[in-house]
Design a protein around this motif. Structure first.
Motif, PDB file in Angstrom:
ATOM      1  N   GLU B  14       0.839  -1.199   0.000  1.00  0.00           N
ATOM      2  CA  GLU B  14       0.000   0.000   0.000  1.00  0.00           C
ATOM      3  C   GLU B  14       0.872   1.245   0.000  1.00  0.00           C
ATOM      4  N   GLY B  15       0.987   1.921  -1.131  1.00  0.00           N
ATOM      5  CA  GLY B  15       1.731   3.160  -1.164  1.00  0.00           C
ATOM      6  C   GLY B  15       2.819   3.129  -2.227  1.00  0.00           C
ATOM      7  N   ILE B  64      -7.694   1.723   3.467  1.00  0.00           N
ATOM      8  CA  ILE B  64      -7.654   0.338   3.937  1.00  0.00           C
ATOM      9  C   ILE B  64      -7.959   0.276   5.428  1.00  0.00           C
ATOM     10  N   LEU B 107      -7.167  -8.943   3.583  1.00  0.00           N
ATOM     11  CA  LEU B 107      -6.686  -8.335   2.337  1.00  0.00           C
ATOM     12  C   LEU B 107      -5.194  -8.601   2.162  1.00  0.00           C
ATOM     13  N   TYR B 111      -5.064 -11.505  -0.562  1.00  0.00           N
ATOM     14  CA  TYR B 111      -5.039 -10.719  -1.806  1.00  0.00           C
ATOM     15  C   TYR B 111      -3.617 -10.362  -2.223  1.00  0.00           C
ATOM     16  N   LEU B 112      -2.788  -9.969  -1.252  1.00  0.00           N
ATOM     17  CA  LEU B 112      -1.450  -9.488  -1.589  1.00  0.00           C
ATOM     18  C   LEU B 112      -0.382 -10.583  -1.475  1.00  0.00           C
ATOM     19  N   ASN B 129      -0.605 -13.979  -9.001  1.00  0.00           N
ATOM     20  CA  ASN B 129      -1.499 -12.914  -8.526  1.00  0.00           C
ATOM     21  C   ASN B 129      -2.791 -13.563  -8.037  1.00  0.00           C
ATOM     22  N   ILE B 130      -3.717 -12.744  -7.652  1.00  0.00           N
ATOM     23  CA  ILE B 130      -4.957 -13.272  -7.061  1.00  0.00           C
ATOM     24  C   ILE B 130      -5.745 -14.107  -8.078  1.00  0.00           C
ATOM     25  N   PHE B 131      -5.605 -13.778  -9.356  1.00  0.00           N
ATOM     26  CA  PHE B 131      -6.288 -14.599 -10.370  1.00  0.00           C
ATOM     27  C   PHE B 131      -5.716 -16.019 -10.371  1.00  0.00           C
ATOM     28  N   MET B 134      -7.126 -17.872  -7.479  1.00  0.00           N
ATOM     29  CA  MET B 134      -8.526 -18.249  -7.739  1.00  0.00           C
ATOM     30  C   MET B 134      -8.608 -19.473  -8.635  1.00  0.00           C
ATOM     31  N   ALA B 141      -9.267 -18.715  -2.046  1.00  0.00           N
ATOM     32  CA  ALA B 141      -9.590 -17.353  -2.489  1.00  0.00           C
ATOM     33  C   ALA B 141     -10.973 -16.936  -2.006  1.00  0.00           C
ATOM     34  N   ILE B 145     -12.111 -13.730   0.282  1.00  0.00           N
ATOM     35  CA  ILE B 145     -13.168 -12.769  -0.080  1.00  0.00           C
ATOM     36  C   ILE B 145     -14.204 -12.699   1.044  1.00  0.00           C
ATOM     37  N   ARG B 148     -12.866 -10.919   4.229  1.00  0.00           N
ATOM     38  CA  ARG B 148     -12.803  -9.475   3.980  1.00  0.00           C
ATOM     39  C   ARG B 148     -14.221  -8.883   4.057  1.00  0.00           C
ATOM     40  N   GLN B 453      -0.553   5.071  -5.007  1.00  0.00           N
ATOM     41  CA  GLN B 453      -0.398   3.633  -5.034  1.00  0.00           C
ATOM     42  C   GLN B 453       1.035   3.276  -4.713  1.00  0.00           C
ATOM     43  N   GLY B 474       4.491  -1.706 -11.831  1.00  0.00           N
ATOM     44  CA  GLY B 474       3.331  -1.129 -11.182  1.00  0.00           C
ATOM     45  C   GLY B 474       2.745   0.051 -11.924  1.00  0.00           C
TER      46      GLY B 474
END
Lengths: 126, 474
Positions: B14-15, B64, B107, B111-112, B129-131, B134, B141, B145, B148, B453, B474
């Motif tokens: 985050e950031g 967040i 999260l 997620y990360l 990644n999250i995909f 999944m 996954a 969800i 969260r 971001q 990124g």
């Protein structure tokens, strides 16, 4: 309005996939940068799982991809965009955009053939 | 010839930040630095504003964990009013804070970070990644969800909306809990409990396969700091500070957080907007300490709920003394989610939880106030000074990610020394440098009170300043 849920949010979030799994149709309504102020556009949205993962941004297409991957089904999805006039700090819509709200409302209503959206619902859209 | 590697920006955090890695004449890593390159300056922006606006203003620091800032700020407001808030208000704030920590941890973990656990640190980055999670482990996954959503829905039921609710105010909360919402939250708990227990079982089955990462991801002696109650139990809303050393000995206990300036210093490095807090009695930089889930697991005498206590005992058994590897922040996050779910149930069962008396009203009675709570990433401190009209004159915010700044820097150096074997930035090295930072789940928007971001920028620089390699993501 029976059968219709309005969700106001500052950005799309991953957990909304669980909500999309429960609906037949989802209509994303958002401001658009670029284009004429108040210009309304409607498009179909398809899932896309190639987006860079970020907690600060999630597109309708990526959220739909989450929904399909997790739950194996997709709602019909539309994106209604409204061209923004100003993105500076402020507490209300610019006059150009505010004047186009009936057009936006009409565009959303056309996507809801079985429902009539009353004006009281407008405040629910972010 | 000495060289430097730069990673700019860092992804899946985050950031916004970058990393530079300095090589010596032999091509070995001599030093590595984690630079936070964003700045917004809420401490200056808020000067002149009425103190009662501060919860809403400072919540905008982060999307967040806005609830953490709401709570620390409202507690600072309580201090300025010099009021004892109603017991029910305190318990309702606790529930919201627990929900916030659960959703933020979910999260971070699912997620990360879970793409690294599921796909592997050396896997194809296009699928890591999250995909990818999944597709490979949809149940995992979905649990992420759901957990969260669990936290976010409780926040919404209490505060009216998920992001930036204005319900926590100086003096208490603005509305009581309804019977209907009490029932809704209660009904959510069994499902959340089942999901986190399933995730814990899964993670305990895989984390030992990450032996290299466990040994090298910020695995070094340091102090650990966090809030505990009078009995030494986990305290996420209030309590007093305990500091524990690497062996597990209590260095200081029941420290009054409002006297933080007596025992915490804030060093400033020229290459980062993120300050470097340290434990004053040990000096700078020897006073390095860590906060957040790992630190909290290391400092407490027990969690205080039955299932979390069992998991905590198992967690403690993985290392004699304090658990030193920052890779175990991930494990600690899962134990804390379990605690949050159990603790919410305990609080919902308190006889006065539906009381309508949830706010104390007063005018400011002090010119200076301090509020401290535990945010998902660690101890959060707000400190305000106001004038006779209640307008903000001075603000100091010490954010969880800031407490961990020195540890993150040392962790990046440790990972770089272990994984960098050439003057080129290899993908597996890049992901591990990012991975060590992800352990801390830093929120740089919070820690510099900045917007933006957090992509990654890594530079590899030689001893003469020559840029040898560079990667931007990124």
């Amino acid at each position: 309005m029976a059968g219709v849920k309005i969700v106001t949010c500052h950005q799309l979030l991953p957990e909304m996939a669980a909500d999309l799994n429960q609906v037949e149709t989802v209509i994303f309504v958002d401001a658009a940068a670029g284009g004429a102020a108040g210009e309304t556009a409607v498009s179909l949205v398809k899932e896309d799982n190639t987006e860079l993962v970020s907690t600060h941004h999630l597109s309708p297409a990526a959220l739909l991809a989450y929904t399909e991957l997790l739950y194996g089904q997709l709602p019909t999805a539309y994106l209604v965009t409204v061209g923004g006039a100003s993105f500076d700090l402020g507490e209300s819509l610019s006059p150009e955009v505010a004047a186009q709200l009936p057009t936006v409302l009409q565009a959303v209503k056309k996507l809801l053939p079985d429902h009539s959206l009353t004006s009281s619902g407008i405040g629910g859209f972010a | 010839m000495a060289k430097t590697i730069t990673i700019d920006p860092v992804t899946r955090i985050e950031g916004h930040s970058k990393i530079t890695i300095q090589l010596d004449d032999r091509g070995q890593v001599a030093d590595a630095r984690f630079h936070v390159t964003q700045f917004r300056g809420f401490e200056k922006i808020t000067e002149g504003r009425p103190f009662y606006e501060m919860p809403s203003l400072t919540a905008r620091i982060c999307g967040i964990c806005p609830v953490s800032h709401l709570i620390a700020s409202a507690k600072t407001g309580d201090d300025l009013l010099a009021v004892q808030i109603p017991e029910t208000a305190g318990n309702l704030r606790r529930i919201m804070n627990l929900a916030q920590i659960a959703q933020s941890h979910a999260l971070s973990f699912f997620y990360l970070s879970s793409p690294d656990f599921v796909m592997g640190f050396d896997s194809d980055p296009a699928a890591r990644n999250i995909f990818g999670v999944m597709q490979k482990y949809p149940d995992l996954a979905e649990d992420g969800i759901a957990l969260r959503k669990f936290g976010q829905e409780i926040i919404e039921l209490l505060g009216g909306k998920r992001i930036h609710p204005a319900w926590v105010v100086p003096g208490g909360v603005s509305a009581p809990l309804s019977e209907e919402h009490h029932q809704e939250i209660t009904q959510m708990l069994p499902d959340a409990l089942e999901r986190i227990q399933r995730t814990l079982r899964w993670f305990k089955g895989v984390y030992e396969t990450f032996d290299d990462e466990t040994r090298t991801f910020a695995n070094f002696p340091s102090l650990f700091m966090g809030l505990v109650d009078e009995e030494g139990e986990l305290a996420l809303y209030d309590g007093r500070l305990r500091i524990v050393d690497a062996v597990g000995n209590i260095v200081a206990d029941q420290l009054d957080p409002s006297r933080y300036m007596d025992f915490l210093g804030e060093a400033v490095e020229p290459d980062s907007y993120l300050k470097s807090p340290y434990y004053k009695p040990h000096g700078y930089p020897a006073g390095i300490y860590r906060v957040g889930p790992l630190a909290r697991m290391n400092i407490i005498s027990r969690c205080g709920t039955p299932l979390a206590d069992q998991e905590w005992a198992e967690f403690c058994s993985i290392h004699r003394g304090a658990v030193l590897s920052s890779f175990q922040y991930h494990y600690a996050r899962l134990v804390e989610i379990l605690y949050c779910i159990e603790r919410i149930q305990q609080l919902l069962d308190t006889p006065t939880i539906l009381s309508k008396h949830v706010r104390a009203h007063a005018s400011p009675n002090r010119f200076e106030g301090i509020g401290t709570s535990e945010a998902p990433r660690g101890t959060l401190m707000h400190h305000y000074k106001i004038d006779e009209n209640g307008l903000i004159r001075w603000v100091n915010l010490i954010i969880a990610t800031g407490h961990n700044n020195m540890a993150m820097n040392q962790g990046v150096k440790q990972v770089a020394q272990h994984f960098i074997r050439s003057t080129n930035i290899e993908e597996s090295m890049l992901n591990r440098v990012e991975g060590v930072i992800r352990c801390f789940d830093p929120c740089l928007s919070c820690s510099t009170h900045a917007v933006g971001q957090m992509p990654l920028h890594v530079q590899l620089i030689g001893p003469d300043g020559e840029l040898l390699d560079e990667k931007v993501r990124g």
